[in-house]
Design an enzyme around this catalytic site. Sequence first.
Site, mmCIF file in Angstrom:
data_model
loop_
_atom_site.group_PDB
_atom_site.id
_atom_site.type_symbol
_atom_site.label_atom_id
_atom_site.label_comp_id
_atom_site.label_asym_id
_atom_site.label_seq_id
_atom_site.Cartn_x
_atom_site.Cartn_y
_atom_site.Cartn_z
ATOM 1 N N LYS A 69 0.944 -1.228 0.104
ATOM 2 C CA LYS A 69 0.034 0.099 -0.042
ATOM 3 C C LYS A 69 0.804 1.262 0.077
ATOM 4 C CE LYS A 69 -3.807 1.850 2.581
ATOM 5 N NZ LYS A 69 -4.870 1.914 3.800
ATOM 6 N N SER A 94 -9.488 1.904 2.922
ATOM 7 C CA SER A 94 -8.729 2.708 2.036
ATOM 8 C C SER A 94 -7.576 1.888 1.194
ATOM 9 C CB SER A 94 -8.034 3.855 2.883
ATOM 10 O OG SER A 94 -7.174 3.016 3.789
ATOM 11 N N SER A 107 -9.704 -0.504 7.251
ATOM 12 C CA SER A 107 -9.060 -0.315 5.733
ATOM 13 C C SER A 107 -8.391 -1.594 5.237
ATOM 14 C CB SER A 107 -8.129 0.616 5.709
ATOM 15 O OG SER A 107 -8.732 2.027 5.592
HETATM 16 N N1 GLN Z 1 -12.877 4.209 6.600
HETATM 17 C C1 GLN Z 1 -12.160 4.551 7.766
HETATM 18 C C2 GLN Z 1 -11.698 6.183 7.724
HETATM 19 O O1 GLN Z 1 -12.114 6.600 6.607
HETATM 20 C C3 GLN Z 1 -10.973 3.660 8.095
HETATM 21 C C4 GLN Z 1 -9.757 3.972 7.194
HETATM 22 C C5 GLN Z 1 -8.565 3.253 7.858
HETATM 23 O O2 GLN Z 1 -8.734 2.197 8.260
HETATM 24 N N2 GLN Z 1 -7.411 3.830 7.231
HETATM 25 O O3 GLN Z 1 -11.253 6.566 8.613
#
Ligand code: GLN
Length: 492
Positions: A77, A152, A176
């Site tokens: 990532k 994400s 994410s």
């Molecule tokens: N969807 C969550 C957020 O927008 C988690 C994102 C993540 O785990 N990096 O914060």
Amino acid sequence: MTGPFTVAGLAAALRARRISSVELAEESLARIAAAQPVLNAFVTVDREGALEAARAADAALARGDAPPLAGVPIAHKDVLMTAGLRTTCASRMLADYVAPYDAHVVARLRAAGTTLVGKTNMDEFAMGSSNENSRFGAVANPWNRACIPGGSSGGSAAAVAARLVPAATGTDTGGSVRQPAAMCGITGIKPTYGLCSRYGLVAFASSFDTPGVLAGDAQDCALVLDAMAGHDARDATSADRPHEDCTRFLRREAGARPLAGLRIGLPREYSGTGVAAGVATAVEAALTELRKLGAETVAIELPMVGHAIPVYYVLAPAEASSNLSRFDGVRYGHRAEGYSGLDDLYGRTRAEGFGPEVKRRILIGTYVLSHGYYDAYYLKAQQVRRLIADDFARAFERCDVIAGPTTPTTAFALGARTDDPVAMYLGDIFTVAANLTGLPAISMPCGFDADGLPVGLQLQGRHFDEARLLDAAHRFQQASDWHLRVPPGYAR
Ligand code: GLN
């Protein structure tokens, strides 16, 4: 090819010399190139670096001293630092940033012999649930190009689901790894906070951020996690404990009822409203399968878990607003041109460098930390965070794992929630608690809805109990074939 495009299968094929690391790197790079115009799963592809790593892996395999994952292609990532290869966080702020060092987990996976083929697309600074907040454009879901892949870590999930790479890293601050894994029909594990070092992971919310793995199945997750995990003195929250062999379940004798003795907690709060019918049906069927394998289900309660979303969306932005203050145009990253003084430099740089969701988080975070609001929001949220952790501790006296859907719905259409951040945030309802508590959690494919989109089953476990989660997922996968399904048009 030489059998399944899995970490375990490819590692075996490489060792048996049925394929060379260079051939395999070429295969992965070709698959990425073919899929990129459609999926947009990658921000950067490193052909030269991949072939060099593959040649080194082939030499080690020839000498007979190859590390366990020698020659296995992997993608990281784009929030994890890779020395010499740009790390953008899918932000204009870091679009040209080349890190001088590797993240700890990146270094460990290099040492394990993996071939790094590229960096995957993501929501900017890992903020999002749909991978639509990327400077480099949205990622498409391989099961349906009109749908989001989840976020994400959406690029990692799409890349694994389409079998461009057998495994990829992700990071999980509020879901994410698990949420895109669920929406792309693959397996994803967020280990216990502290099991994998955050060194070299660009910080979003430091008390939540957790490196994790996305792969086709639990066995592959275990192989990669085993290589990634380990103490690192450069991360003050890295757990200093004896190495946990996450793959030991692969050697466990298992009879017809391999999950006998496993108590699965079903929280009252997880059933009912808000879960799409297709998700509920697939999760029910998976629970029936787990019972057949010997597990017993027990009703549990998590009375405070309903507050997880508001607590998370106070605390994570608070930490983000602090962490992202380092992007000021002075030391690294984007710098605005034509400014009239230091404040103007900061203002212009940050206005230009960050996208709308990141700005929204910085504003919320700054607000909840301000004098006069700190007690009402930040402090209160910290207190509720503790109460949620207490709920889980009590629940784990009565059960060994907690099961439920990973997400309330399957992948939604690209654009469907971009104008409604609250609707977007609510999609994280089942995942954020594991980050508030630091507990490990895994998502595994357990079926499809009426639209042919994958459904994920989540298991949450006790601290440092990832081996049990992986074991349960592995037994489920030995008895089912959801994890073997590949989106139409992609090679297995
Ligand atoms: N969807 C969550 C957020 O927008 C988690 C994102 C993540 O785990 N990096 O914060």
